[in-house]
Write an enzyme that holds these catalytic residues in place. Sequence first.
Site, PDB file in Angstrom:
ATOM      1  N   ASN A  10       0.875  -1.173   0.000  1.00  0.00           N
ATOM      2  CA  ASN A  10       0.000   0.000   0.000  1.00  0.00           C
ATOM      3  C   ASN A  10       0.914   1.227   0.000  1.00  0.00           C
ATOM      4  O   ASN A  10       1.337   1.701   1.053  1.00  0.00           O
ATOM      5  CB  ASN A  10      -0.895  -0.063   1.255  1.00  0.00           C
ATOM      6  CG  ASN A  10      -1.842   1.119   1.375  1.00  0.00           C
ATOM      7  OD1 ASN A  10      -1.697   2.123   0.681  1.00  0.00           O
ATOM      8  ND2 ASN A  10      -2.802   1.000   2.276  1.00  0.00           N
ATOM      9  N   LYS A  17       2.970   0.952   3.328  1.00  0.00           N
ATOM     10  CA  LYS A  17       2.534  -0.028   4.313  1.00  0.00           C
ATOM     11  C   LYS A  17       2.536  -1.384   3.625  1.00  0.00           C
ATOM     12  O   LYS A  17       2.174  -1.459   2.450  1.00  0.00           O
ATOM     13  CB  LYS A  17       1.115   0.284   4.801  1.00  0.00           C
ATOM     14  CG  LYS A  17       0.997   1.598   5.552  1.00  0.00           C
ATOM     15  CD  LYS A  17      -0.446   1.861   5.977  1.00  0.00           C
ATOM     16  CE  LYS A  17      -0.551   3.220   6.664  1.00  0.00           C
ATOM     17  NZ  LYS A  17      -1.927   3.621   6.947  1.00  0.00           N
ATOM     18  N   ARG A  94      -2.159  -1.704  -3.840  1.00  0.00           N
ATOM     19  CA  ARG A  94      -3.202  -0.684  -3.828  1.00  0.00           C
ATOM     20  C   ARG A  94      -2.869   0.310  -4.938  1.00  0.00           C
ATOM     21  O   ARG A  94      -1.752   0.840  -4.990  1.00  0.00           O
ATOM     22  CB  ARG A  94      -3.225   0.049  -2.484  1.00  0.00           C
ATOM     23  CG  ARG A  94      -4.205   1.204  -2.463  1.00  0.00           C
ATOM     24  CD  ARG A  94      -4.056   2.050  -1.223  1.00  0.00           C
ATOM     25  NE  ARG A  94      -5.049   3.115  -1.200  1.00  0.00           N
ATOM     26  CZ  ARG A  94      -4.883   4.275  -0.578  1.00  0.00           C
ATOM     27  NH1 ARG A  94      -3.772   4.516   0.088  1.00  0.00           N
ATOM     28  NH2 ARG A  94      -5.832   5.177  -0.593  1.00  0.00           N
ATOM     29  N   HIS A 183     -10.506   5.555  -1.582  1.00  0.00           N
ATOM     30  CA  HIS A 183     -10.588   4.744  -0.360  1.00  0.00           C
ATOM     31  C   HIS A 183     -11.635   3.638  -0.510  1.00  0.00           C
ATOM     32  O   HIS A 183     -12.179   3.150   0.487  1.00  0.00           O
ATOM     33  CB  HIS A 183     -10.966   5.594   0.879  1.00  0.00           C
ATOM     34  CG  HIS A 183      -9.956   6.608   1.276  1.00  0.00           C
ATOM     35  ND1 HIS A 183     -10.308   7.889   1.635  1.00  0.00           N
ATOM     36  CD2 HIS A 183      -8.596   6.545   1.380  1.00  0.00           C
ATOM     37  CE1 HIS A 183      -9.221   8.577   1.942  1.00  0.00           C
ATOM     38  NE2 HIS A 183      -8.172   7.789   1.793  1.00  0.00           N
ATOM     39  N   HIS A 211     -14.311   7.392   6.586  1.00  0.00           N
ATOM     40  CA  HIS A 211     -12.902   6.975   6.572  1.00  0.00           C
ATOM     41  C   HIS A 211     -12.059   8.212   6.870  1.00  0.00           C
ATOM     42  O   HIS A 211     -11.862   9.073   6.005  1.00  0.00           O
ATOM     43  CB  HIS A 211     -12.540   6.375   5.206  1.00  0.00           C
ATOM     44  CG  HIS A 211     -11.081   6.009   5.075  1.00  0.00           C
ATOM     45  ND1 HIS A 211     -10.636   4.702   5.062  1.00  0.00           N
ATOM     46  CD2 HIS A 211      -9.974   6.777   4.964  1.00  0.00           C
ATOM     47  CE1 HIS A 211      -9.318   4.690   4.951  1.00  0.00           C
ATOM     48  NE2 HIS A 211      -8.892   5.941   4.887  1.00  0.00           N
ATOM     49  N   LEU A 212     -11.584   8.305   8.103  1.00  0.00           N
ATOM     50  CA  LEU A 212     -10.871   9.509   8.539  1.00  0.00           C
ATOM     51  C   LEU A 212      -9.416   9.167   8.841  1.00  0.00           C
ATOM     52  O   LEU A 212      -9.073   8.785   9.963  1.00  0.00           O
ATOM     53  CB  LEU A 212     -11.553  10.098   9.793  1.00  0.00           C
ATOM     54  CG  LEU A 212     -13.089  10.262   9.728  1.00  0.00           C
ATOM     55  CD1 LEU A 212     -13.628  10.765  11.069  1.00  0.00           C
ATOM     56  CD2 LEU A 212     -13.476  11.203   8.596  1.00  0.00           C
ATOM     57  N   GLY A 213      -8.573   9.234   7.816  1.00  0.00           N
ATOM     58  CA  GLY A 213      -7.128   9.029   8.013  1.00  0.00           C
ATOM     59  C   GLY A 213      -6.452  10.352   7.754  1.00  0.00           C
ATOM     60  O   GLY A 213      -7.007  11.410   8.083  1.00  0.00           O
ATOM     61  N   ARG A 244      -5.147  18.477   3.108  1.00  0.00           N
ATOM     62  CA  ARG A 244      -5.983  18.878   1.957  1.00  0.00           C
ATOM     63  C   ARG A 244      -7.219  19.643   2.434  1.00  0.00           C
ATOM     64  O   ARG A 244      -7.811  19.283   3.451  1.00  0.00           O
ATOM     65  CB  ARG A 244      -6.423  17.645   1.167  1.00  0.00           C
ATOM     66  CG  ARG A 244      -5.282  16.954   0.462  1.00  0.00           C
ATOM     67  CD  ARG A 244      -5.699  15.632  -0.168  1.00  0.00           C
ATOM     68  NE  ARG A 244      -4.840  14.559   0.313  1.00  0.00           N
ATOM     69  CZ  ARG A 244      -5.126  13.261   0.251  1.00  0.00           C
ATOM     70  NH1 ARG A 244      -6.249  12.858  -0.289  1.00  0.00           N
ATOM     71  NH2 ARG A 244      -4.287  12.373   0.728  1.00  0.00           N
ATOM     72  N   GLU A 387      -7.464  -2.518   4.757  1.00  0.00           N
ATOM     73  CA  GLU A 387      -7.310  -2.459   3.295  1.00  0.00           C
ATOM     74  C   GLU A 387      -6.399  -3.577   2.808  1.00  0.00           C
ATOM     75  O   GLU A 387      -6.632  -4.154   1.750  1.00  0.00           O
ATOM     76  CB  GLU A 387      -6.715  -1.098   2.891  1.00  0.00           C
ATOM     77  CG  GLU A 387      -7.676   0.071   3.066  1.00  0.00           C
ATOM     78  CD  GLU A 387      -6.977   1.434   3.038  1.00  0.00           C
ATOM     79  OE1 GLU A 387      -6.227   1.731   3.985  1.00  0.00           O
ATOM     80  OE2 GLU A 387      -7.183   2.187   2.078  1.00  0.00           O
TER      81      GLU A 387
HETATM   82  N1  LIG Z   1      -4.407   7.609  18.926  1.00  0.00           N
HETATM   83  C1  LIG Z   1      -4.801   8.502  18.035  1.00  0.00           C
HETATM   84  N2  LIG Z   1      -5.638   9.506  18.375  1.00  0.00           N
HETATM   85  C2  LIG Z   1      -6.037  10.422  17.482  1.00  0.00           C
HETATM   86  N3  LIG Z   1      -5.685  10.418  16.198  1.00  0.00           N
HETATM   87  C3  LIG Z   1      -4.872   9.441  15.789  1.00  0.00           C
HETATM   88  C4  LIG Z   1      -4.387   8.438  16.657  1.00  0.00           C
HETATM   89  N4  LIG Z   1      -3.606   7.590  15.940  1.00  0.00           N
HETATM   90  C5  LIG Z   1      -3.590   8.067  14.670  1.00  0.00           C
HETATM   91  N5  LIG Z   1      -4.344   9.175  14.573  1.00  0.00           N
HETATM   92  C6  LIG Z   1      -4.581   9.981  13.363  1.00  0.00           C
HETATM   93  O1  LIG Z   1      -4.602   9.133  12.230  1.00  0.00           O
HETATM   94  C7  LIG Z   1      -3.834   9.722  11.174  1.00  0.00           C
HETATM   95  C8  LIG Z   1      -3.288   8.640  10.261  1.00  0.00           C
HETATM   96  O2  LIG Z   1      -4.337   7.831   9.825  1.00  0.00           O
HETATM   97  P1  LIG Z   1      -4.124   6.675   8.739  1.00  0.00           P
HETATM   98  O3  LIG Z   1      -5.438   6.050   8.509  1.00  0.00           O
HETATM   99  O4  LIG Z   1      -3.002   5.805   9.170  1.00  0.00           O
HETATM  100  O5  LIG Z   1      -3.716   7.581   7.518  1.00  0.00           O
HETATM  101  P2  LIG Z   1      -3.090   7.292   6.110  1.00  0.00           P
HETATM  102  O6  LIG Z   1      -3.457   5.873   5.731  1.00  0.00           O
HETATM  103  O7  LIG Z   1      -3.765   8.309   5.236  1.00  0.00           O
HETATM  104  O8  LIG Z   1      -1.627   7.504   6.246  1.00  0.00           O
HETATM  105  C9  LIG Z   1      -2.774  10.535  11.881  1.00  0.00           C
HETATM  106  O9  LIG Z   1      -2.353  11.620  11.089  1.00  0.00           O
HETATM  107  C10 LIG Z   1      -3.520  11.035  13.126  1.00  0.00           C
HETATM  108  O10 LIG Z   1      -4.174  12.255  12.840  1.00  0.00           O
HETATM  109  C1  LIG Z   2      -6.937   8.486  -1.756  1.00  0.00           C
HETATM  110  C2  LIG Z   2      -6.303   8.976  -0.510  1.00  0.00           C
HETATM  111  O1  LIG Z   2      -6.572  10.056  -0.066  1.00  0.00           O
HETATM  112  O2  LIG Z   2      -5.475   8.110   0.092  1.00  0.00           O
HETATM  113  P1  LIG Z   2      -4.650   8.374   1.447  1.00  0.00           P
HETATM  114  O3  LIG Z   2      -5.648   8.591   2.520  1.00  0.00           O
HETATM  115  O4  LIG Z   2      -3.839   7.105   1.622  1.00  0.00           O
HETATM  116  O5  LIG Z   2      -3.805   9.602   1.207  1.00  0.00           O
HETATM  117 MG   LIG Z   3      -4.925   5.304   4.359  1.00  0.00          MG
END
Ligand SMILES: Nc1ncnc2c1ncn2[C@@H]1O[C@H](COP(=O)(O)OP(=O)(O)O)[C@@H](O)[C@H]1O
Ligand SMILES: CC(=O)OP(=O)(O)O
Ligand SMILES: [Mg+2]
Length: 403
Positions: A10, A17, A94, A183, A211-213, A244, A387
């Site tokens: 990924n 990852k 991915r 996503h 989906h909050l990453g 973003r 994923e």
């Molecule tokens: N224990 C936690 N508490 C709050 N937010 C967290 C914690 N662990 C991770 N995060 C949040 O999750 C984000 C990363 O999410 P992730 O799904 O791994 O993102 P990505 O796949 O886009 O890299 C970090 O930037 C942070 O904001």
């Molecule tokens: C599509 C996308 O935003 O992927 P990521 O969250 O991994 O940056």
């Molecule tokens: Mg991600």
Amino acid sequence: MSATRVLVLNSGSSSVKYQLLDMRDGSRLAVGLVERIGEAASRLKHAPLAGGGEEREREEPIADHEAALKAVSAELSADGLGLDSPDLAAIGHRVVHGGLKFTEPTVITDEVLTEIERLVPVAPLHNPANITGIRTAQALRPDLPQVAVFDTAFHTTMPESAARYAIDVATADQHRVRRYGFHGTSHAYVSRKTAWLLGRAPEDVNVIVLHLGNGASASAVRGGRCVDTSMGLTPLEGLVMGTRSGDVDPAVVFHLARVGGMSIDEVDALLNKKSGLVGLCGENDMREIRRRIDGGDQAASLAFDIYIHRLKKYIGAYYAVLGRVDAVAFTAGVGENAAPVREAAVAGLEELGLAVDGELNAVRSDEARLISPEYARVAVAVVPTDEELEIAQQTYSLVGNPS
Ligand SMILES: Nc1ncnc2c1ncn2[C@@H]1O[C@H](COP(=O)(O)OP(=O)(O)O)[C@@H](O)[C@H]1O
Ligand SMILES: CC(=O)OP(=O)(O)O
Ligand SMILES: [Mg+2]
């Protein structure tokens, strides 16, 4: 004995990852992460989960995705799990943007790779990293099937009313300007898992997935099929994200160009890399933002409020799109870990049947779980996404067990 393992890559804009899985039972043999690729201090974390090897973590400069993948390959080899293993059946990648062409997992050929390259302008942070991952893996194991699993695939069921922008049809069609959504692997997995949590068939439930990453997106899933999602032509539209902006008036771009004297590339970088939580308070990690809020930081507090306001708008919008909602599911880094985000996102939505139980919400767990009180009409769930497992299963179902 036939090969039963799948390696999943990924590749993100600045990270890789990976997981090595045994597809006989879906168990993970090794997992890891390379972060901050291209920076002075990249970090590699590697955990062999089978065979009793030690978890390892180290910081060193890793210049690009090719170097990252070679480092991953070396780590796996050190545990006897190297890419040269005859047990490896395939490598699953991915791939973020698949356009309209790819609606299913696809064995990667030269033609497929060319098409993924053609889509770089609409996923400039992601597709180049995916392509490097594929090429490096191909060089390491030219004999092995490589499979692309697309972020966009799950969203191809969106009706035209949700997928089209209200712009001139001929121009939109000529340049393939429409909403694709991203996503998707996560939205598919999490919506299915949420149905399982409710003890119901996916065909019978309507779910809003959040989906909050670092990147963040919402989707409306009716009976297992996506009917709307918040990301669009590119992963820039929709929710407030780590770096973003999400939704802005498109005229912001003209204004910054005409009045602000910025080039299109500068506006692109502003909205993709210097906006969202980073733009609002200088920080994209939700843990740090919560710490700063607790210390009375006004900028962090406003950033959080803007993030929640947008999230709430999408919950309301997708409630209206679906008509009946059985569950709202939180997932990815922020969704799985940040209890204050979950609490704030549904606060005041009792009239919609939505509520969070404070005690259940505070529980830390890696398991999918409900956090709504029993009386609530709509279930609120925390569902850790996977994923990599989903990509491995789709990859193996395509190329595994050749008879
Ligand atoms: N224990 C936690 N508490 C709050 N937010 C967290 C914690 N662990 C991770 N995060 C949040 O999750 C984000 C990363 O999410 P992730 O799904 O791994 O993102 P990505 O796949 O886009 O890299 C970090 O930037 C942070 O904001
Ligand atoms: C599509 C996308 O935003 O992927 P990521 O969250 O991994 O940056
Ligand atoms: Mg991600």
